[in-house]
Design a protein around this motif. Sequence first.
Motif, PDB file in Angstrom:
ATOM      1  N   ASP A   1       6.016  -6.215 -33.875  1.00  0.00           N
ATOM      2  CA  ASP A   1       7.364  -6.534 -34.329  1.00  0.00           C
ATOM      3  C   ASP A   1       8.231  -6.975 -33.153  1.00  0.00           C
ATOM      4  O   ASP A   1       7.964  -6.645 -31.985  1.00  0.00           O
ATOM      5  CB  ASP A   1       8.010  -5.321 -35.000  1.00  0.00           C
ATOM      6  N   ARG A   2       9.269  -7.712 -33.475  1.00  0.00           N
ATOM      7  CA  ARG A   2      10.269  -8.090 -32.480  1.00  0.00           C
ATOM      8  C   ARG A   2      11.642  -7.686 -33.002  1.00  0.00           C
ATOM      9  O   ARG A   2      11.902  -7.755 -34.198  1.00  0.00           O
ATOM     10  CB  ARG A   2      10.234  -9.598 -32.187  1.00  0.00           C
ATOM     11  N   LEU A   3      12.491  -7.244 -32.089  1.00  0.00           N
ATOM     12  CA  LEU A   3      13.794  -6.714 -32.465  1.00  0.00           C
ATOM     13  C   LEU A   3      14.898  -7.690 -32.076  1.00  0.00           C
ATOM     14  O   LEU A   3      14.921  -8.210 -30.955  1.00  0.00           O
ATOM     15  CB  LEU A   3      14.042  -5.365 -31.772  1.00  0.00           C
ATOM     16  N   LEU A   4      15.806  -7.915 -33.039  1.00  0.00           N
ATOM     17  CA  LEU A   4      17.047  -8.611 -32.734  1.00  0.00           C
ATOM     18  C   LEU A   4      18.108  -7.551 -32.478  1.00  0.00           C
ATOM     19  O   LEU A   4      18.416  -6.741 -33.352  1.00  0.00           O
ATOM     20  CB  LEU A   4      17.471  -9.505 -33.902  1.00  0.00           C
ATOM     21  N   TYR A   5      18.663  -7.554 -31.291  1.00  0.00           N
ATOM     22  CA  TYR A   5      19.576  -6.475 -30.911  1.00  0.00           C
ATOM     23  C   TYR A   5      20.748  -7.043 -30.123  1.00  0.00           C
ATOM     24  O   TYR A   5      20.760  -8.212 -29.721  1.00  0.00           O
ATOM     25  CB  TYR A   5      18.847  -5.420 -30.077  1.00  0.00           C
ATOM     26  N   VAL A   6      21.765  -6.208 -29.925  1.00  0.00           N
ATOM     27  CA  VAL A   6      22.948  -6.594 -29.167  1.00  0.00           C
ATOM     28  C   VAL A   6      22.731  -6.193 -27.714  1.00  0.00           C
ATOM     29  O   VAL A   6      22.566  -5.009 -27.401  1.00  0.00           O
ATOM     30  CB  VAL A   6      24.212  -5.917 -29.731  1.00  0.00           C
ATOM     31  N   ARG A   7      22.718  -7.195 -26.852  1.00  0.00           N
ATOM     32  CA  ARG A   7      22.475  -6.965 -25.424  1.00  0.00           C
ATOM     33  C   ARG A   7      23.796  -7.054 -24.670  1.00  0.00           C
ATOM     34  O   ARG A   7      24.623  -7.939 -24.913  1.00  0.00           O
ATOM     35  CB  ARG A   7      21.495  -8.011 -24.890  1.00  0.00           C
ATOM     36  N   LYS A   8      24.002  -6.111 -23.737  1.00  0.00           N
ATOM     37  CA  LYS A   8      25.206  -6.119 -22.927  1.00  0.00           C
ATOM     38  C   LYS A   8      24.966  -7.037 -21.722  1.00  0.00           C
ATOM     39  O   LYS A   8      24.080  -6.813 -20.909  1.00  0.00           O
ATOM     40  CB  LYS A   8      25.546  -4.706 -22.460  1.00  0.00           C
ATOM     41  N   VAL A   9      25.803  -8.085 -21.619  1.00  0.00           N
ATOM     42  CA  VAL A   9      25.647  -9.050 -20.532  1.00  0.00           C
ATOM     43  C   VAL A   9      26.543  -8.690 -19.361  1.00  0.00           C
ATOM     44  O   VAL A   9      26.107  -8.675 -18.211  1.00  0.00           O
ATOM     45  CB  VAL A   9      25.983 -10.476 -21.030  1.00  0.00           C
ATOM     46  N   THR A  10      27.803  -8.397 -19.628  1.00  0.00           N
ATOM     47  CA  THR A  10      28.750  -8.000 -18.586  1.00  0.00           C
ATOM     48  C   THR A  10      29.454  -6.727 -19.024  1.00  0.00           C
ATOM     49  O   THR A  10      29.509  -6.411 -20.214  1.00  0.00           O
ATOM     50  CB  THR A  10      29.801  -9.101 -18.337  1.00  0.00           C
ATOM     51  N   PRO A  11      30.008  -5.965 -18.071  1.00  0.00           N
ATOM     52  CA  PRO A  11      30.732  -4.742 -18.453  1.00  0.00           C
ATOM     53  C   PRO A  11      31.884  -5.046 -19.393  1.00  0.00           C
ATOM     54  O   PRO A  11      32.425  -6.143 -19.422  1.00  0.00           O
ATOM     55  CB  PRO A  11      31.237  -4.200 -17.101  1.00  0.00           C
ATOM     56  N   ALA A  12      32.263  -4.027 -20.135  1.00  0.00           N
ATOM     57  CA  ALA A  12      33.313  -4.193 -21.158  1.00  0.00           C
ATOM     58  C   ALA A  12      34.636  -4.652 -20.568  1.00  0.00           C
ATOM     59  O   ALA A  12      35.330  -5.473 -21.161  1.00  0.00           O
ATOM     60  CB  ALA A  12      33.513  -2.887 -21.921  1.00  0.00           C
ATOM     61  N   LYS A  13      34.964  -4.203 -19.363  1.00  0.00           N
ATOM     62  CA  LYS A  13      36.254  -4.590 -18.797  1.00  0.00           C
ATOM     63  C   LYS A  13      36.298  -6.076 -18.477  1.00  0.00           C
ATOM     64  O   LYS A  13      37.345  -6.707 -18.531  1.00  0.00           O
ATOM     65  CB  LYS A  13      36.559  -3.768 -17.545  1.00  0.00           C
ATOM     66  N   HIS A  14      35.129  -6.652 -18.101  1.00  0.00           N
ATOM     67  CA  HIS A  14      35.100  -8.079 -17.840  1.00  0.00           C
ATOM     68  C   HIS A  14      35.145  -8.865 -19.134  1.00  0.00           C
ATOM     69  O   HIS A  14      35.733  -9.936 -19.202  1.00  0.00           O
ATOM     70  CB  HIS A  14      33.821  -8.448 -17.059  1.00  0.00           C
ATOM     71  N   ALA A  15      34.449  -8.382 -20.156  1.00  0.00           N
ATOM     72  CA  ALA A  15      34.414  -9.100 -21.433  1.00  0.00           C
ATOM     73  C   ALA A  15      35.779  -9.119 -22.099  1.00  0.00           C
ATOM     74  O   ALA A  15      36.093 -10.011 -22.883  1.00  0.00           O
ATOM     75  CB  ALA A  15      33.387  -8.468 -22.370  1.00  0.00           C
ATOM     76  N   ALA A  16      36.623  -8.123 -21.835  1.00  0.00           N
ATOM     77  CA  ALA A  16      37.908  -8.017 -22.503  1.00  0.00           C
ATOM     78  C   ALA A  16      38.955  -8.951 -21.907  1.00  0.00           C
ATOM     79  O   ALA A  16      39.986  -9.189 -22.488  1.00  0.00           O
ATOM     80  CB  ALA A  16      38.421  -6.584 -22.444  1.00  0.00           C
TER      81      ALA A  16
END
Length: 334
Positions: free
Chosen positions: A318-333
Amino acid sequence: MPETKVSPLRSIGRRIIGAFLFLFAAVLIVYIGRDGYSDANEDGLSFLDCFYYATVSLSTTGYGDITPVTDFARLINIVVITPLRVMFLIVLVGTTLEVLTERSRQALRIQKWRHRVRDHVVVVGFGTKGRSAVNSLLAEEDAEPSQIVVVDTDQAALDAASALGLITVHGSATRSDVLRVAGAQRARAIVVAPNRDDTAVLVTLTARELAPKSRILASVREAENVHLLKQSGADQVVVSSETAGRLLGIATRTPLVVDMVEDLLTPETGLAIAERPVEPSEEGGSPRHLPDIVLGVVRDGSLYRVDSPEVDAIERGDRLLYVRKVTPAKHAAR
């Protein structure tokens, strides 16, 4: 093939200026020492005669009607005029040789690239959709610009793609010979993103006939044309107008949801939707109990939502589609 080089007009202009500088230098030298030359008319050398002698001498024509007769004039011809003649010929012949050499080098580079390129991505159309697709590809890990080929009829768009280090092919992707130049028959995926739906259908038909094993992803403006793309051989079709309309409708009620969707669709910052294989330690468990936020499970080529009963237990392969964190939350905001 992308490369940094001087403008052809600028290069030729430099060579022409250099050739005239050598010519005028020879004219002045002959004119200053004109008393050491003999003219067939025996009336002395005028400035025009000096210009004429310098021209036929530097071009190695040498009619013999004007000749140096004194030792000093002959010495000047050996020491000065002959080197100027060599430099003059280098400038003129060098322009032709540079063009031929550059063409041969470019042809060799293209031939070598065609032989070794495999599993690359062909992007048809470098408009708004095509550029966004390329940006998403380049944001992925281990994505090389040389593994992306852009096909377009607009030279300005191709210049912009070449500036990013991408391989470019000028021509209509509705023609199989153009797609062959792009190596579509050996491509991992073909992204069809022209500005017109009818063009997308023709490109998809041509690409599917040429590359039966490649994955074709097409974009259309109107949902009524999706079945045409599917019948033409597209593996997946994205309706740009409906997708934008849904986001606009959601934004009227919950605008922050649109921000989150944009975050998920922008792979280089914030959060991104990614795919990975199942690890041996995860086999037999539920995808909802994993540390990653799993959105779906791919099994035997089919996608199941995480809450589907068919994927209550993860299986090998199986392969999973998932949410990957690319940058920290403070940068994304920001």
